[in-house]
Design a protein around this motif. Sequence first.
Motif, PDB file in Angstrom:
ATOM      1  N   TRP A  99      -6.450 -34.381 -25.777  1.00 38.23           N
ATOM      2  CA  TRP A  99      -5.444 -33.449 -25.262  1.00 38.23           C
ATOM      3  C   TRP A  99      -5.445 -33.425 -23.736  1.00 38.23           C
ATOM      4  N   VAL A 100      -6.587 -33.768 -23.141  1.00 35.16           N
ATOM      5  CA  VAL A 100      -6.665 -33.741 -21.679  1.00 35.16           C
ATOM      6  C   VAL A 100      -5.760 -34.794 -21.058  1.00 35.16           C
ATOM      7  N   VAL A 101      -5.483 -35.871 -21.772  1.00 36.68           N
ATOM      8  CA  VAL A 101      -4.570 -36.902 -21.265  1.00 36.68           C
ATOM      9  C   VAL A 101      -3.134 -36.381 -21.276  1.00 36.68           C
ATOM     10  N   ILE A 102      -2.758 -35.689 -22.347  1.00 37.88           N
ATOM     11  CA  ILE A 102      -1.420 -35.088 -22.383  1.00 37.88           C
ATOM     12  C   ILE A 102      -1.289 -34.082 -21.245  1.00 37.88           C
ATOM     13  N   ALA A 103      -2.337 -33.298 -21.026  1.00 37.62           N
ATOM     14  CA  ALA A 103      -2.326 -32.303 -19.952  1.00 37.62           C
ATOM     15  C   ALA A 103      -2.206 -32.969 -18.589  1.00 37.62           C
ATOM     16  N   ALA A 104      -2.918 -34.079 -18.397  1.00 42.84           N
ATOM     17  CA  ALA A 104      -2.858 -34.790 -17.114  1.00 42.84           C
ATOM     18  C   ALA A 104      -1.451 -35.323 -16.861  1.00 42.84           C
ATOM     19  N   ILE A 105      -0.818 -35.845 -17.893  1.00 38.61           N
ATOM     20  CA  ILE A 105       0.557 -36.318 -17.750  1.00 38.61           C
ATOM     21  C   ILE A 105       1.469 -35.142 -17.415  1.00 38.61           C
ATOM     22  N   GLY A 106       1.242 -34.016 -18.079  1.00 33.65           N
ATOM     23  CA  GLY A 106       2.041 -32.827 -17.786  1.00 33.65           C
ATOM     24  C   GLY A 106       1.905 -32.380 -16.347  1.00 33.65           C
ATOM     25  N   GLN A 107       0.703 -32.547 -15.778  1.00 34.27           N
ATOM     26  CA  GLN A 107       0.514 -32.153 -14.384  1.00 34.27           C
ATOM     27  C   GLN A 107       1.209 -33.110 -13.424  1.00 34.27           C
ATOM     28  N   VAL A 108       0.985 -34.408 -13.604  1.00 36.74           N
ATOM     29  CA  VAL A 108       1.527 -35.345 -12.621  1.00 36.74           C
ATOM     30  C   VAL A 108       3.035 -35.486 -12.726  1.00 36.74           C
ATOM     31  N   GLU A 109       3.591 -35.176 -13.879  1.00 35.15           N
ATOM     32  CA  GLU A 109       5.038 -35.293 -14.030  1.00 35.15           C
ATOM     33  C   GLU A 109       5.789 -34.083 -13.480  1.00 35.15           C
ATOM     34  N   PHE A 117     -13.398 -28.268 -18.955  1.00 35.08           N
ATOM     35  CA  PHE A 117     -13.374 -27.592 -20.250  1.00 35.08           C
ATOM     36  C   PHE A 117     -14.497 -28.051 -21.178  1.00 35.08           C
ATOM     37  N   GLY A 118     -15.385 -28.921 -20.676  1.00 38.87           N
ATOM     38  CA  GLY A 118     -16.479 -29.381 -21.508  1.00 38.87           C
ATOM     39  C   GLY A 118     -16.044 -30.281 -22.642  1.00 38.87           C
ATOM     40  N   GLU A 119     -14.991 -31.047 -22.431  1.00 41.89           N
ATOM     41  CA  GLU A 119     -14.474 -31.958 -23.450  1.00 41.89           C
ATOM     42  C   GLU A 119     -15.041 -33.364 -23.238  1.00 41.89           C
ATOM     43  N   PRO A 120     -14.997 -34.212 -24.261  1.00 43.85           N
ATOM     44  CA  PRO A 120     -15.416 -35.609 -24.073  1.00 43.85           C
ATOM     45  C   PRO A 120     -14.556 -36.275 -23.001  1.00 43.85           C
ATOM     46  N   ILE A 138      -7.233 -37.481 -13.357  1.00 44.85           N
ATOM     47  CA  ILE A 138      -7.009 -36.046 -13.568  1.00 44.85           C
ATOM     48  C   ILE A 138      -7.497 -35.614 -14.945  1.00 44.85           C
ATOM     49  N   ALA A 139      -7.277 -36.458 -15.955  1.00 46.62           N
ATOM     50  CA  ALA A 139      -7.738 -36.128 -17.311  1.00 46.62           C
ATOM     51  C   ALA A 139      -9.258 -35.970 -17.342  1.00 46.62           C
ATOM     52  N   THR A 140      -9.960 -36.819 -16.596  1.00 45.79           N
ATOM     53  CA  THR A 140     -11.417 -36.726 -16.536  1.00 45.79           C
ATOM     54  C   THR A 140     -11.850 -35.395 -15.932  1.00 45.79           C
ATOM     55  N   GLN A 141     -11.180 -34.971 -14.875  1.00 38.65           N
ATOM     56  CA  GLN A 141     -11.520 -33.698 -14.241  1.00 38.65           C
ATOM     57  C   GLN A 141     -11.243 -32.516 -15.169  1.00 38.65           C
TER      58      GLN A 141
END
Length: 357
Positions: A241-251, A345-348, A337-340
């Motif tokens: 989900w962090v990748v979807i969130a990162a895309i949401g931020q940069v877009e 959030f303590g996610e993988p 950004i997804a890594t950050q």
Amino acid sequence: MGLVAATLILTAAPAQADDPVAKARSQARAAAAEVRALQAKVSAAEGAYQSSLDGLSSAVTSQVQAEQIADQASQSSQAAAREQRRHLQQLYLTAGPNTLGLFLSDGPVAAAQGNDYLARIVAQDQRAATLAKAEQERAITTATRLDRTTDGVASTVDQVQRRYDDVQALLAQAQLRLDQLSANARQLADIQALIKQLNAQKAAADAARSAAAHRAKAGGIPTDYLALYRAAAQTCPGLPWVVIAAIGQVETGHGSNTNDSSAGAQGPMQFMPATFAAYAVDGNGDGVKDIRNPADAVFTAAAYLCANHGGRDANGLRGAIYRYNHANWYVELVLNIATQIAQRFGEPLPPPYEPVG
């Protein structure tokens, strides 16, 4: 990154019209002059490009800075409240519940007649707590305003691509002119130097975008979008989900700037209408698939990434991000950004960046 100001120092000779060496030198002089004439345009385009890159990294970090200030103000407010409670507990133990009741019911001014010293202590605590709370509210307001600014990330990402294309178009124009030279002319030292410099500039433009992607920081995620990102990822096993969130931020900065891009992309996740229509999901279950609706856009983004193997493995995820925006610098930006976000959030952690293609 300016072009080499190549000066052809070619020996003048009373060559015959069919002299291949003289003809090559003549071609080289003309080509070099045209390429040098492009220098001002290239320099201007490179300047605009660098400004857009700086805007990209600053746009996605301004919210982080504001949130840090808000967090500090919140901590100060909580500390002031704790100090106030601690003093009240001490007063209760030393002055007794009757005296303390005056402070709690009528306030320190009313109680001052009974015990001026205790009144001053409580009044100071109240002022400190009030000021800290006001500072916290101002900081939160600032962070919210930056998070929802209309000068957000979407236009900056689009601008980076357009400015990059401007630089590449001018370099391609110069390259084309050199490619039109005869084999003999291309072998001349000054032309070889120009060719080498053009290649270096192309590489520098890509490196600049990579550097900007590396500098960018993850911003805050509004509660409504956070819930959508997490829920949408559940529809595709293996998709973080962090990748979807990162895309949401940069877009669009999580929906803070949903202006249409120069290419025609729309909505919170910046879909081209035809792409959205092909993968559209009714994320909020209202019976309508709306490109501008946050739930529909986020769930459609998950469906698009999943259809492009985003949940399969590391290579599949990188490829799916690349399909979202056909550029390796974009893949690097999103994964950074997804890594950050994952760390916060303590996610993988998502896979590290590797070039696609």
